[in-house]
Design an enzyme around this catalytic site. Structure first.
Site, PDB file in Angstrom:
ATOM      1  N   ASP A 247       0.786  -0.965  -0.096  1.00  0.00           N
ATOM      2  CA  ASP A 247       0.168   0.299  -0.175  1.00  0.00           C
ATOM      3  C   ASP A 247       0.681   1.516   0.257  1.00  0.00           C
ATOM      4  O   ASP A 247       1.872   1.088   0.729  1.00  0.00           O
ATOM      5  CB  ASP A 247      -0.802   0.098   1.366  1.00  0.00           C
TER       6      ASP A 247
ATOM      7  N   ASP B  17      -7.061  -1.373  -4.899  1.00  0.00           N
ATOM      8  CA  ASP B  17      -7.777  -1.246  -3.279  1.00  0.00           C
ATOM      9  C   ASP B  17      -8.906  -0.215  -4.216  1.00  0.00           C
ATOM     10  O   ASP B  17     -10.050  -0.229  -3.750  1.00  0.00           O
ATOM     11  CB  ASP B  17      -7.072  -0.194  -2.074  1.00  0.00           C
TER      12      ASP B  17
END
Length: 164
Positions: free
Chosen positions: A125, A143
């Site tokens: 991330d 995401d």
């Protein structure tokens, strides 16, 4: 129920192509982050946005990140089952454009994160949105695609209900 063709506008290959674009963008950006950032690094971009490098062994919002490691294979399996189901849905519902866009984005995002889990054991991330000291959990392109896809599914259903 009519089945879409594999070629042509609105066919399965079109929607798999959308998913592939998401996967490529997701993996390219994660490769750049892995190549230019050390774990925990952060680069200030604006007053509300940073580029960071964090590893998520859990699911959304780091759910189950503290588990003993079994979650890696659970989420890989879940992602693959979801991908199979989505492809099956796209084969029969590809003519419903908004629905197919939504599923394609979710498919690309799911596979992008499965690739991370298989290669690294965690999801990379790197997008950090924050305000007044509060940070939203870091996320990535996959995401984002899943989130946009979910929003499109809701919009599609609202439109369907409204039409009666």
């Amino acid at each position: 129920m009519a089945r879409t063709t594999t070629l042509g506008r609105g066919g399965l290959l079109t929607w798999l192509g959308v998913a592939l674009i998401v996967i490529v963008l997701d993996q390219l950006t994660k490769t750049l982050i892995l190549g230019h950032f050390q774990y925990g690094d952060a680069r200030h971009v604006t007053g509300f946005f940073n580029i960071v490098r964090v590893h998520n062994t859990g699911a959304a919002f780091s759910f189950l990140a503290g588990a003993s490691g079994w979650q890696r294979w659970f989420f890989v399996g879940l992602g693959l089952v979801a991908a199979g189901f989505i492809v099956w849905m796209l084969r029969s519902q590809g003519h419903q454009r908004l629905f197919a866009w939504a599923l394609s984005l979710i498919l690309g995002g799911a596979i992008g994160n499965v690739i991370d889990r298989l290669l690294h054991g965690y999801v990379v991330d790197f997008l950090d949105v924050h305000w007044a000291g509060w940070h939203f959990p870091a996320f990535n392109i996959a995401d984002s695609a899943i989130t946009v896809g979910a929003a499109l599914l809701i919009l599609d259903e609202l439109r369907r209900v409204r039409r009666g």
